[in-house]
Motif scaffolding. Structure first.
Motif, PDB file in Angstrom:
ATOM      1  N   LEU A  15       0.856  -1.188   0.000  1.00 47.89           N
ATOM      2  CA  LEU A  15       0.000   0.000   0.000  1.00 47.89           C
ATOM      3  C   LEU A  15       0.890   1.234   0.000  1.00 47.89           C
ATOM      4  CD1 LEU A  15      -2.890   1.162   0.191  1.00 47.89           C
ATOM      5  CD2 LEU A  15      -2.604   1.181   2.680  1.00 47.89           C
ATOM      6  N   ASN A  16       0.707   2.083  -0.985  1.00 53.11           N
ATOM      7  CA  ASN A  16       1.500   3.322  -1.053  1.00 53.11           C
ATOM      8  C   ASN A  16       0.626   4.508  -1.432  1.00 53.11           C
ATOM      9  OD1 ASN A  16       0.986   2.709  -3.688  1.00 53.11           O
ATOM     10  ND2 ASN A  16       3.087   2.986  -4.408  1.00 53.11           N
ATOM     11  N   GLY A  17      -0.553   4.526  -0.820  1.00 53.52           N
ATOM     12  CA  GLY A  17      -1.449   5.651  -1.067  1.00 53.52           C
ATOM     13  C   GLY A  17      -2.060   5.638  -2.455  1.00 53.52           C
ATOM     14  N   PHE A  18      -2.236   4.469  -3.050  1.00 51.35           N
ATOM     15  CA  PHE A  18      -2.827   4.301  -4.386  1.00 51.35           C
ATOM     16  C   PHE A  18      -2.002   4.976  -5.484  1.00 51.35           C
ATOM     17  CE2 PHE A  18      -6.473   4.219  -1.423  1.00 51.35           C
ATOM     18  CZ  PHE A  18      -6.871   2.894  -1.613  1.00 51.35           C
ATOM     19  N   ASN A  19      -0.717   5.198  -5.233  1.00 47.24           N
ATOM     20  CA  ASN A  19       0.113   5.850  -6.247  1.00 47.24           C
ATOM     21  C   ASN A  19       0.256   4.990  -7.491  1.00 47.24           C
ATOM     22  OD1 ASN A  19       0.646   8.293  -4.978  1.00 47.24           O
ATOM     23  ND2 ASN A  19       2.382   7.483  -3.846  1.00 47.24           N
ATOM     24  N   ASN A  20       0.416   3.673  -7.299  1.00 49.24           N
ATOM     25  CA  ASN A  20       0.545   2.798  -8.464  1.00 49.24           C
ATOM     26  C   ASN A  20      -0.709   2.844  -9.328  1.00 49.24           C
ATOM     27  OD1 ASN A  20       3.068   2.027  -7.708  1.00 49.24           O
ATOM     28  ND2 ASN A  20       2.492   0.033  -6.878  1.00 49.24           N
TER      29      ASN A  20
END
Length: 445
Positions: free
Chosen positions: A329-334
């Motif tokens: 999870l990376n803040g929906f950056n992907n």
């Protein structure tokens, strides 16, 4: 009369030896169109800029193989210390030293090799290759545009010089009118206004010659600017406009998407955006790295206060293993990056379709201009013969006193207008031909 015969006759009329050339033209260097084109492709600043962009992209592509290779880093240090030490042990004994000296030597050689990153490294390399190919297409596209500029400018000089010769030819007629009007006035069969009007017309043509020479020099300077001022300060150009009258619309339009460099460049933009999308998709997968390191350390203490502290300590060895980095999870950056990349692909597709539509319309419009210009040219080539014959008859009739001064002046003006229309018709036909060849990249051989 056939068109070829009319063309030959017309050209003979316009460029006959009776037409007075510009002063000192015999000492000027004649520059052919092919020479100017060759200089432009080598010296034109726009072409140089696009070549620079292409070289930059080629450099990135050349070294893109690095994304497949391991990363190796080496670090090292040498440190000298001088410290004061004081220790209080459990038995309350105190040990104290001042100016204790030591030095240490450390070195590490580390290797990191990405084994798997969701195929992102392969997409990156492919994207850089597409950018290089797009750079080559942009260079060729700019070359085509530059050639079109050179052709149009070069033949504009030819057109204006033809116009100058036509004015000089008209001056010879005006000079004859002045002589005839003066002779008629002397014998009492003419009127002074006729003589004055003939002189006014002659002076107007002298002024037109000066203005025409200015236009020619300005156009020559502009042409020289396209080749980075590599042409001689004074030069001549060809005296005729060469036109290909056999172009076919279907030959130009067929497979235009594979011949027009602008369209090919836009298509490459879609490919570049598609590989960028693949890169963003690759960021969703885990990254597996192989790591290995060799380390060396050596420390020397001149004096210690603790008997268990070594005076000389040396260590060296290597290690290796695998590391895994799993995005969770990376803040929906992907997800955001993938969506943005997908939008970019769609936008590049829209831009390509838009450019394709513009090129298709451009081909149709250019061919209409080309076809009409050929028809106008045929009419004007026939008309110039009629106008010249009419002037000859009017001049002979005026000499015999049959024709009036007004009839002679009208015939002279008709011939001047016919020259203007013919010269412009040939130039416009050449412009239309050049535009058609530019659209299908036929100018770049």
């Amino acid at each position: 009369m056939k068109r070829s015969v009319l063309t030959a006759v017309c050209c003979a009329i316009i460029f006959s030896g009776t037409v007075v050339a510009q002063e000192n033209t015999a000492t000027q260097v004649k520059i052919e169109l092919d020479q100017v084109v060759a200089l432009a492709l080598e010296q034109n600043y726009d072409v140089k800029l696009y070549k620079s962009y292409q070289e930059q992209a080629a450099t990135d592509d050349k070294y893109s193989v690095g994304v497949l290779l391991p990363v190796i880093n080496a670090t090292g240090s040498r440190i000298w210390n001088s410290t004061d030490q004081r220790q209080v042990l459990a038995n309350d004994s105190v040990t104290q030293r001042k100016g204790v000296r030591s030095n240490s030597l450390n070195g590490t050689l580390q290797l990191t090799w990405t084994l798997f990153d969701g195929a992102k490294m392969f997409a990156t390399r492919a994207r850089l290759s597409e950018i290089e190919q797009q750079g080559e297409l942009n260079v060729k596209g700019q070359m085509v545009n530059t050639i079109a500029q050179v052709v149009n400018n070069y033949y504009n000089v030819v057109r204006q010089e033809q116009q100058l010769r036509a004015i000089v030819l008209q001056m010879s007629v005006s000079e004859e009118r002045v002589k005839l009007a003066d002779r008629r006035l002397q014998v009492g069969t003419g009127a002074k206004p006729e003589l004055l009007q003939a002189k006014v017309d002659l002076n107007a043509q002298r002024t037109a010659v000066l203005q025409q020479q200015t236009i020619i020099q300005q156009l020559k300077d502009q042409l020289n600017g396209l080749v980075n001022m590599q042409l001689p300060a004074v030069y001549n150009v060809a005296d005729t406009i060469i036109i290909d009258l056999d172009l076919k619309e279907e030959e130009i339009a067929t497979n235009i998407e594979n011949t027009n460099f602008s369209l090919l460049s836009y298509k490459k933009s879609i490919d570049v955006a598609a590989f960028a999308l693949r890169e963003r998709h690759g960021e969703r997968y885990p990254v597996i790295n192989f790591t290995s390191a060799y380390t060396y350390s050596h420390s020397i203490n001149s004096l210690v206060i603790n008997n268990f502290t070594p005076l000389d300590n040396r260590n060296n060895g290597f290690n290796y293993g695998l590391t895994l980095n799993m995005p969770i999870l990376n803040g929906f950056n992907n997800r955001r990056n993938i969506q943005q990349a997908r939008i970019l692909v769609e936008r590049q597709t829209i831009l390509y379709n838009q450019q394709k539509n513009l090129v298709d319309v451009g081909v149709k419009n250019a061919f209409v201009n080309y076809d009409n210009a050929k028809k106008v040219l045929l009419i004007e080539e026939e008309n110039i013969l009629v106008a010249r014959e009419n002037l000859f008859i009017s001049l002979e009739s005026f000499k015999r006193g049959v024709a009036t001064f007004i009839e002679l002046r009208t015939a002279q003006q008709s011939l001047a207008d016919a020259y203007n229309r013919l010269i412009n018709a040939r130039y416009l036909a050449k412009i239309a031909e050049t535009e058609l060849l530019r659209l299908n990249s036929g100018l770049l051989k």
